[in-house]
Design a protein around this motif. Structure first.
Motif, PDB file in Angstrom:
ATOM      1  N   GLU A  15     -11.158  -7.934  -0.884  1.00 34.97           N
ATOM      2  CA  GLU A  15     -12.102  -8.664  -1.726  1.00 34.97           C
ATOM      3  C   GLU A  15     -11.424  -9.475  -2.827  1.00 34.97           C
ATOM      4  N   PHE A  16     -10.407  -8.906  -3.481  1.00 35.15           N
ATOM      5  CA  PHE A  16      -9.868  -9.512  -4.699  1.00 35.15           C
ATOM      6  C   PHE A  16      -8.453 -10.059  -4.590  1.00 35.15           C
ATOM      7  N   SER A  17      -7.723  -9.780  -3.533  1.00 33.99           N
ATOM      8  CA  SER A  17      -6.316 -10.186  -3.412  1.00 33.99           C
ATOM      9  C   SER A  17      -5.558  -9.888  -4.709  1.00 33.99           C
ATOM     10  N   PRO A  18      -5.490  -8.611  -5.103  1.00 29.68           N
ATOM     11  CA  PRO A  18      -4.915  -8.267  -6.408  1.00 29.68           C
ATOM     12  C   PRO A  18      -3.397  -8.425  -6.456  1.00 29.68           C
ATOM     13  N   THR A  19      -2.896  -8.675  -7.666  1.00 26.86           N
ATOM     14  CA  THR A  19      -1.452  -8.685  -7.875  1.00 26.86           C
ATOM     15  C   THR A  19      -0.967  -7.288  -8.236  1.00 26.86           C
ATOM     16  N   GLU A  20      -1.840  -6.477  -8.814  1.00 27.31           N
ATOM     17  CA  GLU A  20      -1.558  -5.064  -9.106  1.00 27.31           C
ATOM     18  C   GLU A  20      -2.791  -4.263  -8.744  1.00 27.31           C
ATOM     19  N   LEU A  21      -2.571  -3.093  -8.160  1.00 24.41           N
ATOM     20  CA  LEU A  21      -3.692  -2.224  -7.788  1.00 24.41           C
ATOM     21  C   LEU A  21      -3.238  -0.780  -7.815  1.00 24.41           C
ATOM     22  N   MET A  22      -4.050   0.067  -8.415  1.00 20.66           N
ATOM     23  CA  MET A  22      -3.791   1.500  -8.456  1.00 20.66           C
ATOM     24  C   MET A  22      -5.113   2.205  -8.192  1.00 20.66           C
ATOM     25  N   VAL A  23      -5.140   3.090  -7.221  1.00 25.77           N
ATOM     26  CA  VAL A  23      -6.324   3.883  -6.887  1.00 25.77           C
ATOM     27  C   VAL A  23      -5.891   5.339  -6.873  1.00 25.77           C
ATOM     28  N   GLN A  24      -6.628   6.186  -7.609  1.00 26.67           N
ATOM     29  CA  GLN A  24      -6.243   7.590  -7.702  1.00 26.67           C
ATOM     30  C   GLN A  24      -7.482   8.464  -7.807  1.00 26.67           C
ATOM     31  N   ASP A  25      -7.525   9.540  -7.029  1.00 27.93           N
ATOM     32  CA  ASP A  25      -8.592  10.540  -7.133  1.00 27.93           C
ATOM     33  C   ASP A  25      -8.285  11.389  -8.360  1.00 27.93           C
ATOM     34  N   ILE A  26      -9.126  11.280  -9.391  1.00 24.36           N
ATOM     35  CA  ILE A  26      -8.880  12.003 -10.638  1.00 24.36           C
ATOM     36  C   ILE A  26      -9.830  13.179 -10.806  1.00 24.36           C
ATOM     37  N   LYS A  76       0.840  -1.195   0.000  1.00 25.76           N
ATOM     38  CA  LYS A  76       0.000   0.000   0.000  1.00 25.76           C
ATOM     39  C   LYS A  76       0.876   1.247   0.000  1.00 25.76           C
ATOM     40  N   PRO A  77       0.678   2.160  -0.975  1.00 25.68           N
ATOM     41  CA  PRO A  77       1.482   3.392  -1.009  1.00 25.68           C
ATOM     42  C   PRO A  77       1.162   4.300   0.172  1.00 25.68           C
ATOM     43  N   ASP A  78       2.132   5.079   0.610  1.00 21.14           N
ATOM     44  CA  ASP A  78       1.934   5.954   1.765  1.00 21.14           C
ATOM     45  C   ASP A  78       1.295   7.295   1.406  1.00 21.14           C
ATOM     46  N   TYR A  79       1.189   7.629   0.139  1.00 22.38           N
ATOM     47  CA  TYR A  79       0.655   8.938  -0.237  1.00 22.38           C
ATOM     48  C   TYR A  79      -0.855   8.924  -0.501  1.00 22.38           C
ATOM     49  N   LEU A  80      -1.528   7.807  -0.311  1.00 21.62           N
ATOM     50  CA  LEU A  80      -2.974   7.754  -0.519  1.00 21.62           C
ATOM     51  C   LEU A  80      -3.681   8.572   0.554  1.00 21.62           C
ATOM     52  N   ASP A  81      -4.725   9.320   0.149  1.00 19.29           N
ATOM     53  CA  ASP A  81      -5.511  10.023   1.154  1.00 19.29           C
ATOM     54  C   ASP A  81      -6.482   9.028   1.798  1.00 19.29           C
ATOM     55  N   ASP A  82      -7.319   9.488   2.723  1.00 20.57           N
ATOM     56  CA  ASP A  82      -8.193   8.586   3.473  1.00 20.57           C
ATOM     57  C   ASP A  82      -9.174   7.843   2.577  1.00 20.57           C
ATOM     58  N   ALA A  83      -9.787   8.545   1.622  1.00 27.29           N
ATOM     59  CA  ALA A  83     -10.765   7.909   0.733  1.00 27.29           C
ATOM     60  C   ALA A  83     -10.087   6.882  -0.175  1.00 27.29           C
ATOM     61  N   GLU A  84      -8.940   7.244  -0.747  1.00 23.20           N
ATOM     62  CA  GLU A  84      -8.200   6.314  -1.598  1.00 23.20           C
ATOM     63  C   GLU A  84      -7.755   5.091  -0.791  1.00 23.20           C
ATOM     64  N   SER A  85      -7.356   5.322   0.454  1.00 21.08           N
ATOM     65  CA  SER A  85      -6.923   4.239   1.315  1.00 21.08           C
ATOM     66  C   SER A  85      -8.075   3.278   1.629  1.00 21.08           C
ATOM     67  N   ALA A  86      -9.264   3.815   1.859  1.00 18.58           N
ATOM     68  CA  ALA A  86     -10.433   2.971   2.137  1.00 18.58           C
ATOM     69  C   ALA A  86     -10.779   2.116   0.919  1.00 18.58           C
ATOM     70  N   ILE A  87     -10.701   2.704  -0.273  1.00 20.23           N
ATOM     71  CA  ILE A  87     -10.956   1.964  -1.507  1.00 20.23           C
ATOM     72  C   ILE A  87      -9.909   0.868  -1.669  1.00 20.23           C
TER      73      ILE A  87
END
Length: 162
Positions: free
Chosen positions: A101-112, A83-94
Motif C-alpha cells: 500500500e505505502f511503499s515505505p522507506t522504513e517499516l517495523m512491525v512487532q507483536d507487543i 523483510k526480516p526473517d523472524y516475523l511470525d505469520d501475522a506480522e508478515s501479513a501486516i
C-alpha cells in the motif's frame, strides 16, 4: 506479560477450575493492581537495564549504499526495506499489506502483546504521507489494515515522512 484481555480470560479460566484457585486468583489480581499503581509512580525502565534485556528492538530500513542511492535516484520508486526473517505469520501479513500500500522507506512491525496477537507496534515511513497531517496518516494505515485490525485490542502506530 499478558495483555489485559488475555489476563481477564486466564483469570476466568482459573476461577472456573476450583474455588481454592479462585482465592489465589483474587490474591494475584490484588497484587497485580498494587504493582500497576507502583509502576505509575516509578520511572520507566530503560532498555539497557537487565530487566528489559528480553525486549528486542526491530527497526529496519532500506540500506543506502552508493550503488543503491544511484539506482534510487534514477528510478521513481524508492527502495523498499528488506523483510526480516523472524516475523511470525501475522506480522508478515501486516508487513506485506503495508509494503504493497505505502511503499515505505522504513517499516517495523512487532507483536507487543506478549505473543497472543492482540496488539501490534507499527512504525512506518513513507513518501505517501508527505503533506498529510498525522491523524490522516494514521487513518490511511488503519484503512489499509482494515479487517485485520478488528481482531486487535490496540495498536501503537508511528507514521513519518522521509
Amino acid at each position: 506479560m499478558l495483555c489485559h484481555h488475555c489476563r481477564v480470560l486466564a483469570t476466568r479460566i482459573i476461577q472456573r477450575a476450583s474455588p481454592k484457585v479462585s482465592q489465589h486468583s483474587r490474591l494475584l489480581s490484588s497484587i497485580s493492581t498494587q504493582t500497576q499503581r507502583a509502576t505509575r509512580v516509578l520511572p520507566r525502565v530503560s532498555h539497557s537495564s537487565p530487566r528489559a534485556s528480553h525486549i528486542r528492538s526491530r527497526p529496519f530500513s532500506a540500506s543506502a549504499t552508493a550503488s543503491d542511492s544511484a539506482a534510487a535516484a534514477s528510478s521513481a520508486t524508492p527502495a523498499l526495506p528488506e523483510k526480516p526473517d523472524y516475523l511470525d505469520d501475522a506480522e508478515s501479513a501486516i508487513w506485506d499489506k503495508l509494503t504493497a500500500e505505502f511503499s515505505p522507506t522504513e517499516l517495523m512491525v512487532q507483536d507487543i502483546s506478549g505473543g497472543c496477537g492482540s496488539m501490534y507496534g507499527i512504525e512506518i515511513t513513507s513518501e505517501k504521507f508527505r503533506g498529510v497531517n498525522m491523524l490522516k496518516q494514521q487513518r490511511m494505515v488503519n484503512a489499509a489494515l482494515g479487517d485485520q485490525m478488528k481482531d486487535w485490542h490496540g495498536v501503537q502506530l508511528r507514521t513519518k515522512v522521509p
